[in-house]
Design a protein around this motif. Structure first.
Motif, PDB file in Angstrom:
ATOM      1  N   ALA A   1       9.516   4.084  -1.276  1.00 28.63           N
ATOM      2  CA  ALA A   1       9.659   2.854  -0.478  1.00 28.63           C
ATOM      3  C   ALA A   1       8.792   1.740  -1.055  1.00 28.63           C
ATOM      4  O   ALA A   1       9.264   0.616  -1.269  1.00 28.63           O
ATOM      5  CB  ALA A   1       9.275   3.129   0.978  1.00 28.63           C
ATOM      6  N   GLY A   2       7.527   2.052  -1.322  1.00 31.25           N
ATOM      7  CA  GLY A   2       6.615   1.025  -1.828  1.00 31.25           C
ATOM      8  C   GLY A   2       7.043   0.526  -3.198  1.00 31.25           C
ATOM      9  O   GLY A   2       7.017  -0.681  -3.471  1.00 31.25           O
TER      10      GLY A   2
ATOM     11  N   ALA B   1      -1.118  -0.741  -4.400  1.00 28.80           N
ATOM     12  CA  ALA B   1      -2.280   0.152  -4.435  1.00 28.80           C
ATOM     13  C   ALA B   1      -1.875   1.513  -3.909  1.00 28.80           C
ATOM     14  O   ALA B   1      -1.166   1.608  -2.906  1.00 28.80           O
ATOM     15  CB  ALA B   1      -3.402  -0.427  -3.570  1.00 28.80           C
ATOM     16  N   ASP B   2      -2.293   2.553  -4.611  1.00 33.31           N
ATOM     17  CA  ASP B   2      -2.013   3.905  -4.116  1.00 33.31           C
ATOM     18  C   ASP B   2      -3.263   4.764  -4.282  1.00 33.31           C
ATOM     19  O   ASP B   2      -3.963   4.671  -5.296  1.00 33.31           O
ATOM     20  CB  ASP B   2      -0.838   4.543  -4.861  1.00 33.31           C
TER      21      ASP B   2
ATOM     22  N   VAL C   1       0.868  -1.184   0.000  1.00 33.28           N
ATOM     23  CA  VAL C   1       0.000   0.000   0.000  1.00 33.28           C
ATOM     24  C   VAL C   1       0.901   1.229   0.000  1.00 33.28           C
ATOM     25  O   VAL C   1       1.650   1.453   0.952  1.00 33.28           O
ATOM     26  CB  VAL C   1      -0.948   0.029   1.210  1.00 33.28           C
TER      27      VAL C   1
ATOM     28  N   GLY D   1       4.433   8.897  -5.018  1.00 30.65           N
ATOM     29  CA  GLY D   1       4.385   9.448  -3.663  1.00 30.65           C
ATOM     30  C   GLY D   1       5.029  10.813  -3.608  1.00 30.65           C
ATOM     31  O   GLY D   1       4.803  11.668  -4.469  1.00 30.65           O
ATOM     32  N   ARG D   2       5.867  11.032  -2.637  1.00 33.86           N
ATOM     33  CA  ARG D   2       6.477  12.350  -2.433  1.00 33.86           C
ATOM     34  C   ARG D   2       7.284  12.786  -3.644  1.00 33.86           C
ATOM     35  O   ARG D   2       7.382  13.975  -3.950  1.00 33.86           O
ATOM     36  CB  ARG D   2       7.355  12.339  -1.183  1.00 33.86           C
TER      37      ARG D   2
ATOM     38  N   ALA E   1       3.308   1.301   3.074  1.00 36.97           N
ATOM     39  CA  ALA E   1       4.342   2.289   2.722  1.00 36.97           C
ATOM     40  C   ALA E   1       3.638   3.597   2.385  1.00 36.97           C
ATOM     41  O   ALA E   1       3.751   4.131   1.288  1.00 36.97           O
ATOM     42  CB  ALA E   1       5.165   1.785   1.532  1.00 36.97           C
TER      43      ALA E   1
ATOM     44  N   LEU F   1      -3.290   3.148   8.908  1.00 38.95           N
ATOM     45  CA  LEU F   1      -3.666   1.883   8.267  1.00 38.95           C
ATOM     46  C   LEU F   1      -2.853   0.730   8.858  1.00 38.95           C
ATOM     47  O   LEU F   1      -3.399  -0.346   9.147  1.00 38.95           O
ATOM     48  CB  LEU F   1      -3.448   1.972   6.748  1.00 38.95           C
TER      49      LEU F   1
ATOM     50  N   ARG G   1       2.368   8.413   8.421  1.00 41.90           N
ATOM     51  CA  ARG G   1       0.956   8.183   8.083  1.00 41.90           C
ATOM     52  C   ARG G   1       0.707   6.696   8.327  1.00 41.90           C
ATOM     53  O   ARG G   1       0.691   5.891   7.393  1.00 41.90           O
ATOM     54  CB  ARG G   1       0.819   8.484   6.586  1.00 41.90           C
TER      55      ARG G   1
ATOM     56  N   ALA H   1      -3.379   7.892  -4.758  1.00 41.05           N
ATOM     57  CA  ALA H   1      -3.215   9.041  -5.655  1.00 41.05           C
ATOM     58  C   ALA H   1      -3.512   8.673  -7.109  1.00 41.05           C
ATOM     59  O   ALA H   1      -3.640   7.508  -7.461  1.00 41.05           O
ATOM     60  CB  ALA H   1      -1.794   9.576  -5.538  1.00 41.05           C
TER      61      ALA H   1
ATOM     62  N   THR I   1       7.088   0.335   6.129  1.00 38.94           N
ATOM     63  CA  THR I   1       8.423   0.699   5.654  1.00 38.94           C
ATOM     64  C   THR I   1       8.437   2.141   5.175  1.00 38.94           C
ATOM     65  O   THR I   1       7.392   2.762   4.993  1.00 38.94           O
ATOM     66  CB  THR I   1       8.865  -0.258   4.521  1.00 38.94           C
TER      67      THR I   1
ATOM     68  N   SER J   1      -6.673   4.170  -5.536  1.00 39.11           N
ATOM     69  CA  SER J   1      -7.169   3.071  -4.707  1.00 39.11           C
ATOM     70  C   SER J   1      -6.788   3.334  -3.254  1.00 39.11           C
ATOM     71  O   SER J   1      -5.797   2.796  -2.756  1.00 39.11           O
ATOM     72  CB  SER J   1      -6.557   1.738  -5.165  1.00 39.11           C
ATOM     73  N   ALA J   2      -7.546   4.202  -2.608  1.00 39.00           N
ATOM     74  CA  ALA J   2      -7.297   4.494  -1.195  1.00 39.00           C
ATOM     75  C   ALA J   2      -7.702   3.278  -0.386  1.00 39.00           C
ATOM     76  O   ALA J   2      -8.845   2.834  -0.453  1.00 39.00           O
ATOM     77  CB  ALA J   2      -8.093   5.720  -0.771  1.00 39.00           C
TER      78      ALA J   2
ATOM     79  N   GLY K   1       3.831   6.631   3.696  1.00 44.94           N
ATOM     80  CA  GLY K   1       4.488   7.931   3.757  1.00 44.94           C
ATOM     81  C   GLY K   1       4.249   8.687   5.042  1.00 44.94           C
ATOM     82  O   GLY K   1       3.941   8.092   6.093  1.00 44.94           O
TER      83      GLY K   1
HETATM   84  P1  ADP Z   1       7.769   6.848   1.031  1.00 46.42           P
HETATM   85  O1  ADP Z   1       8.762   7.958   0.906  1.00 46.42           O
HETATM   86  O2  ADP Z   1       7.887   6.121   2.316  1.00 46.42           O
HETATM   87  O3  ADP Z   1       7.759   5.951  -0.136  1.00 46.42           O
HETATM   88  P2  ADP Z   1       5.595   8.568   0.116  1.00 46.42           P
HETATM   89  O4  ADP Z   1       4.988   9.618   0.970  1.00 46.42           O
HETATM   90  O5  ADP Z   1       6.470   8.980  -0.984  1.00 46.42           O
HETATM   91  O6  ADP Z   1       6.305   7.547   1.106  1.00 46.42           O
HETATM   92  O7  ADP Z   1       4.473   7.700  -0.533  1.00 46.42           O
HETATM   93  C1  ADP Z   1       3.361   7.263   0.158  1.00 46.42           C
HETATM   94  C2  ADP Z   1       2.271   6.934  -0.836  1.00 46.42           C
HETATM   95  O8  ADP Z   1       1.259   6.240  -0.134  1.00 46.42           O
HETATM   96  C3  ADP Z   1       1.610   8.148  -1.458  1.00 46.42           C
HETATM   97  O9  ADP Z   1       1.630   8.033  -2.854  1.00 46.42           O
HETATM   98  C4  ADP Z   1       0.157   8.092  -0.949  1.00 46.42           C
HETATM   99  O10 ADP Z   1      -0.766   8.475  -1.947  1.00 46.42           O
HETATM  100  C5  ADP Z   1       0.000   6.641  -0.618  1.00 46.42           C
HETATM  101  N1  ADP Z   1      -1.007   6.358   0.435  1.00 46.42           N
HETATM  102  C6  ADP Z   1      -1.069   6.879   1.677  1.00 46.42           C
HETATM  103  N2  ADP Z   1      -2.100   6.353   2.355  1.00 46.42           N
HETATM  104  C7  ADP Z   1      -2.695   5.477   1.526  1.00 46.42           C
HETATM  105  C8  ADP Z   1      -3.828   4.572   1.638  1.00 46.42           C
HETATM  106  N3  ADP Z   1      -4.520   4.477   2.769  1.00 46.42           N
HETATM  107  N4  ADP Z   1      -4.131   3.826   0.573  1.00 46.42           N
HETATM  108  C9  ADP Z   1      -3.401   3.873  -0.558  1.00 46.42           C
HETATM  109  N5  ADP Z   1      -2.355   4.687  -0.719  1.00 46.42           N
HETATM  110  C10 ADP Z   1      -2.006   5.479   0.306  1.00 46.42           C
END
Ligand code: ADP
Ligand code: SF4
Length: 682
Positions: free
Chosen positions: A399-400, A417-418, A394, A425-426, A480, A625, A622, A420, A639, A462-463, A482
């Motif tokens: 990281a993911g 699944a993400d 997730v 991610g970041r 993962a 979950l 975060r 966004a 992670t 896919s939240a 974030g």
């Molecule tokens: P990292 O640097 O650890 O990889 P990021 O903040 O870059 O972390 O990425 C975290 C990702 O997780 C983001 O793309 C965010 O949209 C996604 N995310 C956070 N919460 C959820 C959730 N409940 N379901 C799906 N995706 C999620």
């Protein structure tokens, strides 16, 4: 796959004095924070570069004498015969994969303060020593006997290097760190004897040492010279025209010219401040002066650009430090026609922080860098899975994505699944900030690799909730998700939340990156994070027309960026953009129309008017979950930033670590998770 004929030229052998490189890929000397201390790790790291196809693989600067001691920095030492086994171990690892081993012999002059050996530092001319800590140490001017001794020491070190098995033995006049550059440059050479004054005199020692080294080891070893083409001080220091005159005067003396810029921060510029090939204007004049091979660097990661610089007669060999760190297998991938697989350096200089913090090198793009021996990681290979688990990841941030990719390579079925609309991610957000576009490569490379896998699938928008996770029926869930920037002002300086009026407009980096902007024009940005984010957001807001006051408890803006060689450039850019800089101050409270600043030394407070405040302080995982799944007894791990907010490099490393260790017997907390080298007692 076979390589594209267009790239044949990159695989032509190159004769370098008495030795021959099998192709034009040349890993120039680069520091690694391991040096003499972590030799087995160091040797394995260099060996992997050779395995990846770099025809020449060099050490970093290697101290030739105990009076050339740059402690606490961990570089290699070649002080006496005692050092030969360590040096030999590195050369052997390079030879094991058919490459040539190079060693960069170095006396750093006044930039070797001899903190460890406590010798009085020597320099071309008397001056304060320099070594990063403003030590109250002065270097004495060398007399003619000192010059003779330096030559003897260099010769002895060259002979030891030859005994250790090296094929290329450097004379180093680069980066403001090699004493022969200090002699060459009128910025540092104030002498009035035959080693000072005219260019011929200033170049005398360099010429003598090249001759000494050729005489000592030149029968079997090539002798390259690494030279600074520009010190960026105008006529007060070295400039390309004068260095070209110096090179012309001894053009055929060394076996290779390795060109660089000075100081190191100019040579290893980040992508925030320079593009691929940025050194070309400074080095383009050299090749016409000499028949010897010329090496140059410039974060070359594109094979077409490499072909261009060779065909257009700028350089003969593609020098690389960072591109070889991010992808030790870059040459092999071009050779095998696998251009897609090249993991391009993003130009962030996290690798450089290893040297500056005296810890083993790390890389944002290549999490195996520095872990080759310690944890047995390989940049390309990973062992097959030990079970058939289907893993749900997730979060598709660094990281993911890295965890999913590496799990996929191991043969696991992986679902990602993400929440966004786009992956990354970041990184997806940060790569839109001024100067950080190349950081998107962290996402792009991983997405491309995952896209090629039949056993991995990515679902965006896919939240995930604990209920939705259960529907996937995965055997293991890796969270993962974030981290979020804090909104309460707490962080390094303010250990507790600060007083914030409900009427105050407060924004975080997350707000700005998702497009929100302050409603008024006057913005205070409180940077208690100290890396790039505060400076980059100040730049963003200023360029959009806001008036920005950057407040930092540190004496300098983005102070951690000293370790990535960017701090001075960042501060200069903000000054030029007319960002107000308020150093040694912390925001202690926020009202609707002002903040209060507290002096970090006296606590004395003063107001600063503003319409809005941006807080760049710290991040919170975060991890809701994760906790929800753990409470249900789901097999779940976390992670990256969701576990410990840190750099992108740390998130990529953490993702890789999860994948590497997945399926293993869990280690006891007290058990060391890596090998280390313990010094044998004398
Ligand atoms: P990292 O640097 O650890 O990889 P990021 O903040 O870059 O972390 O990425 C975290 C990702 O997780 C983001 O793309 C965010 O949209 C996604 N995310 C956070 N919460 C959820 C959730 N409940 N379901 C799906 N995706 C999620
Ligand atoms: Fe490139 Fe950054 Fe890796 Fe250094 S850490 S090699 S700059 S990606």
């Amino acid at each position: 796959m076979a390589r594209d004929r267009r790239y044949d030229i990159l695989f032509e052998p190159v004769k370098i004095g008495p030795v021959t490189a099998r192709n034009r890929f040349y890993q120039v000397p680069h520091c690694n924070g391991m040096g003499y201390r972590d030799v087995s790790a160091h040797a394995a790291m260099r060996g992997v570069k050779a395995e990846g196809g770099w025809a020449v693989v060099c050490t970093e600067m290697t101290e030739i004498h105990h009076g050339a001691d740059v402690a606490p920095y961990a570089e290699l030492r070649n002080w006496s015969d005692q050092d030969i086994p360590a040096l030999a171990r590195i050369a052997e690892n390079i030879h094991a994969h058919g490459s040539l081993a190079g060693i960069e012999l170095c006396h750093s002059g006044h930039t070797a303060p001899n903190r460890w050996s406590r010798e009085i530092p020597i320099a071309v001319s008397a001056r304060p020593a320099a070594g990063g800590y403003h030590d109250p140490i002065q270097a004495r001017a060398m007399d003619l006997a000192d010059i003779r001794n330096l030559r003897r020491a260099h010769r002895a070190a060259a002979l030891r290097a030859k005994r250790a098995g090296y094929d290329l033995v450097y004379v180093y006049a680069g980066h403001g760190l090699g004493i022969f550059q200090h002699f060459l440059s009128r910025a540092t050479n104030l002498r009035t004897d035959e080693y000072g004054g005219s260019l011929q005199n200033r170049a005398r020692l360099l010429r003598e040492v090249i001759e000494d080294t050729k005489d000592a080891v030149g029968d079997t070893c090539a002798v390259p010279v690494r030279i600074a083409m520009n010190e960026f001080q105008g006529a007060a220091g070295l400039e390309p025209a004068e260095v070209e005159d110096a090179i012309a005067g001894m053009a055929e003396l060394p076996d290779l010219w390795d060109l660089s810029l000075s100081d190191w921060s100019k040579d290893s510029q980040t992508s925030r401040f320079s593009a691929e090939g940025f050194q070309e204007p400074h080095i383009a004049g050299v090749k016409k002066l000499t028949t010897k091979p010329v090496v140059g660097v410039g974060r070359y990661t594109s094979p077409d650009t490499m072909v261009r610089v060779i065909k257009s007669g700028i350089i003969d060999m593609i020098g690389a430090a960072r591109p070889s760190i991010a992808d030790p297998f870059l040459p092999k991938k071009i050779e095998e026609g696998r251009l897609d697989d090249i993991r391009e350096c993003i130009g962030c200089n996290i690798c450089v922080t290893g040297d500056g913090t005296m810890t083993p090198i790390r890389c944002t793009q290549n999490p195996a860098m520095g872990e080759e021996w310690r944890r047995g990681w390989h940049p390309e290979l990973i062992r097959q899975r030990s079970n058939d688990a289907h893993v749900l990841v997730v979060g598709a941030g660094p990281a993911g994505l890295e965890a999913a990719r590496a799990l996929g390579v191991r043969g696991h079925r992986v679902t990602i699944a993400d929440a966004a609309r786009e992956a990354g991610g970041r990184v997806a957000h940060e790569c839109r900030l001024p100067g950080l576009a190349a950081w998107g490569r962290v996402r792009d490379w991983r997405l491309l690799q995952i896209g090629k896998m039949a056993n991995a699938s990515l679902y965006l928008e896919s939240a995930m909730t604990a209920d939705l996770v259960a529907e996937v029926e995965a055997d293991h869930v890796l969270v993962a998700t974030g981290a979020d920037w804090r909104r309460d002002g707490s962080g390094s300086h303010n250990t507790r939340p600060i007083a914030i009026s409900p009427q105050a407009e407060v924004l975080t980096p997350d707000d700005l990156m998702s497009g929100r902007r302050p409603t008024g024009r006057n913005v205070v940005l409180f940077d208690d994070d100290h890396y790039y984010m505060g400076g980059v957001l100040a730049e963003l807001l200023r360029r959009e027309g806001f008036r920005v006051s950057l407040v930092t408890p540190a004496p300098l803006v983005s102070i951690f960026a000293q370790k990535t060689l960017e701090q001075e450039l960042i501060q200069a850019r903000l000054i030029e953009l007319d960002v107000g800089i308020h150093a040694n101050l912390a925001v202690s409270s926020i009202a609707a129309d002002q903040v209060r600043l507290a002096c970090v030394f006296t606590g004395r407070e003063m107001p600063l008017a503003c319409d809005a405040t941006v807080l760049v302080t710290a991040r919170d995982p975060r991890d809701q979950l994760f906790h929800a799944l753990a409470a249900r007894g789901v097999a779940v791990s976390r992670t990256g930033d969701c576990f410990g907010p840190g750099t992108i490099a740390a998130a990529v490393h953490a993702g890789r670590r999860f994948a590497e260790e997945f399926g293993d017997q869990p280690r006891d907390f007290t058990e060391l998770p890596f090998r280390r080298e313990v010094t044998e007692l004398a």
